[in-house]
Design an enzyme around this catalytic site. Structure first.
Site, PDB file in Angstrom:
ATOM      1  N   PRO A  17       0.768  -1.173  -0.027  1.00 23.31           N
ATOM      2  CA  PRO A  17       0.183   0.143   0.045  1.00 23.31           C
ATOM      3  C   PRO A  17       0.856   1.177   0.132  1.00 23.31           C
ATOM      4  O   PRO A  17       1.727   1.512   0.822  1.00 23.31           O
ATOM      5  CB  PRO A  17      -0.713  -0.017   1.410  1.00 23.31           C
ATOM      6  CG  PRO A  17      -0.838  -1.725   1.611  1.00 23.31           C
ATOM      7  CD  PRO A  17       0.588  -2.085   0.953  1.00 23.31           C
ATOM      8  N   GLU A  18       0.599   2.328  -0.975  1.00 20.37           N
ATOM      9  CA  GLU A  18       1.326   3.376  -1.055  1.00 20.37           C
ATOM     10  C   GLU A  18       0.198   4.396  -0.721  1.00 20.37           C
ATOM     11  O   GLU A  18      -1.053   4.461  -0.566  1.00 20.37           O
ATOM     12  CB  GLU A  18       1.940   3.525  -2.370  1.00 20.37           C
ATOM     13  CG  GLU A  18       3.214   2.329  -2.494  1.00 20.37           C
ATOM     14  CD  GLU A  18       3.821   2.477  -3.842  1.00 20.37           C
ATOM     15  OE1 GLU A  18       4.351   3.581  -4.310  1.00 20.37           O
ATOM     16  OE2 GLU A  18       3.896   1.754  -4.489  1.00 20.37           O
ATOM     17  N   LYS A  74       1.531   7.494   4.219  1.00 16.04           N
ATOM     18  CA  LYS A  74       0.953   5.916   4.521  1.00 16.04           C
ATOM     19  C   LYS A  74       0.178   5.829   5.735  1.00 16.04           C
ATOM     20  O   LYS A  74      -0.106   4.539   5.939  1.00 16.04           O
ATOM     21  CB  LYS A  74       2.121   4.750   4.246  1.00 16.04           C
ATOM     22  CG  LYS A  74       2.780   5.035   3.009  1.00 16.04           C
ATOM     23  CD  LYS A  74       3.911   3.995   2.727  1.00 16.04           C
ATOM     24  CE  LYS A  74       4.598   4.145   1.478  1.00 16.04           C
ATOM     25  NZ  LYS A  74       5.706   3.191   1.373  1.00 16.04           N
ATOM     26  N   ARG A 265      15.466  -2.762  -3.032  1.00 17.69           N
ATOM     27  CA  ARG A 265      14.002  -2.861  -3.666  1.00 17.69           C
ATOM     28  C   ARG A 265      14.252  -3.298  -5.071  1.00 17.69           C
ATOM     29  O   ARG A 265      14.871  -2.709  -5.800  1.00 17.69           O
ATOM     30  CB  ARG A 265      13.054  -1.738  -3.279  1.00 17.69           C
ATOM     31  CG  ARG A 265      12.914  -1.465  -2.012  1.00 17.69           C
ATOM     32  CD  ARG A 265      12.184  -2.525  -1.051  1.00 17.69           C
ATOM     33  NE  ARG A 265      10.761  -2.756  -1.651  1.00 17.69           N
ATOM     34  CZ  ARG A 265       9.549  -2.021  -1.395  1.00 17.69           C
ATOM     35  NH1 ARG A 265       9.787  -1.050  -0.407  1.00 17.69           N
ATOM     36  NH2 ARG A 265       8.690  -2.378  -1.885  1.00 17.69           N
TER      37      ARG A 265
END
Length: 275
Positions: A17-18, A74, A265
């Protein structure tokens, strides 16, 4: 070019989730619970509670109305009435909020259920349980937000330039650092840099004024569309829409996309468009 071990494997931490997702969860919460009373709290898995017991969560929330939810990066904050604490959500890598009918089957990963006015469920669903739910007073909220950079939706061009200038780390890592800019994650950062034509490994301090303007403009456009969608949409005209293809090609120039890790990442970029 595309590395064979990345062709069919989706990174387990990639689709987290961003900012757009959390903005979507805020809308879910506002639709399901705004100005409505919490009539029951069921904690099905206390592993998602942070600094609060199931008993205290129920004691503090039952009988209170949920106020106007707000978001920073977030994080999602929901005040309660009558001087009650603020309900705070962080969705980690797999969390979400769902508004359901009470008779809808409960999923295996539904960890906390709030019954709203006895007629609907606000369900916190989370597979990996890396973050979760907490209660906070004003001091705790200040502590959380003080550790965050400005929200990505509110950053103006001059502030954006100041935030990135002088940073030695890769621009991709700087964009994802929540203490620099709050709300951007892996997918958003890759999409923004692809649109700006900036290689993800470029040290942030080496960006030209023109490149900084392009990154900032790309951030605004990507966020505007993503917030409406409630996620980073996998459109075929976007880099995001191709990153999981078996042989991913750039939707702009048709060149094979590259995949590697930047700042730990998985990162996808076009070697032609992002020289």
């Amino acid at each position: 070019m595309w590395r064979p071990d990345d062709r069919t494997t989706k990174s387990r931490d990639e689709r987290t989730p961003e900012l757009p997702d959390v903005e979507g969860f805020r809308e879910v919460l506002m639709t399901c619970g705004r100005r409505r009373c919490v009539t029951d709290v069921e904690v099905r898995d206390a592993g998602v509670l942070r600094g609060v017991s199931a008993q205290r969560l129920r004691r503090e929330l039952v009988g209170r109305r949920l106020g106007e939810a707000w978001r920073h990066g977030k994080w999602l904050f929901v005040p309660t009435d009558d001087g009650g604490p603020t309900l705070v959500w962080h969705f980690g890598m797999t969390g979400s909020l769902r508004c359901c009918s009470p008779d809808e089957p409960i999923e295996a990963h539904d960890r906390v259920l709030l019954t709203i006015d006895g007629s609907r469920h606000l369900r916190y669903r989370d597979q990996r349980k890396l973050h979760g739910v907490r209660l906070a007073d004003d001091t705790e909220i200040e502590r959380i937000t003080d550790g965050l950079g400005p929200d990505a939706l509110t950053v103006r061009a001059p502030e954006f330039r100041e935030l990135l200038s002088g940073r030695r780390r890769a621009v991709k890592s700087a964009l994802m650092d929540q203490s620099v800019i709050a709300g951007l994650g892996n997918l958003l950062s890759d999409e923004i840099l692809w649109r700006a034509g900036v290689p993800p490994r470029t040290p942030a301090r080496d960006l030209s004024e023109t490149e900084i303007r392009r990154v900032h403009a790309g951030m605004g456009r990507v966020l505007e569309t993503s917030v409406v969608a409630g996620c980073v949409p996998p459109r075929r005209s976007w880099l995001t829409g191709h990153r999981d293809d078996s042989e991913p090609m750039c939707p702009r120039c048709g060149w094979p996309l590259c995949s590697n890790r930047v700042g730990g990442r998985r990162t996808v970029w076009c070697p032609q468009c992002q020289k």
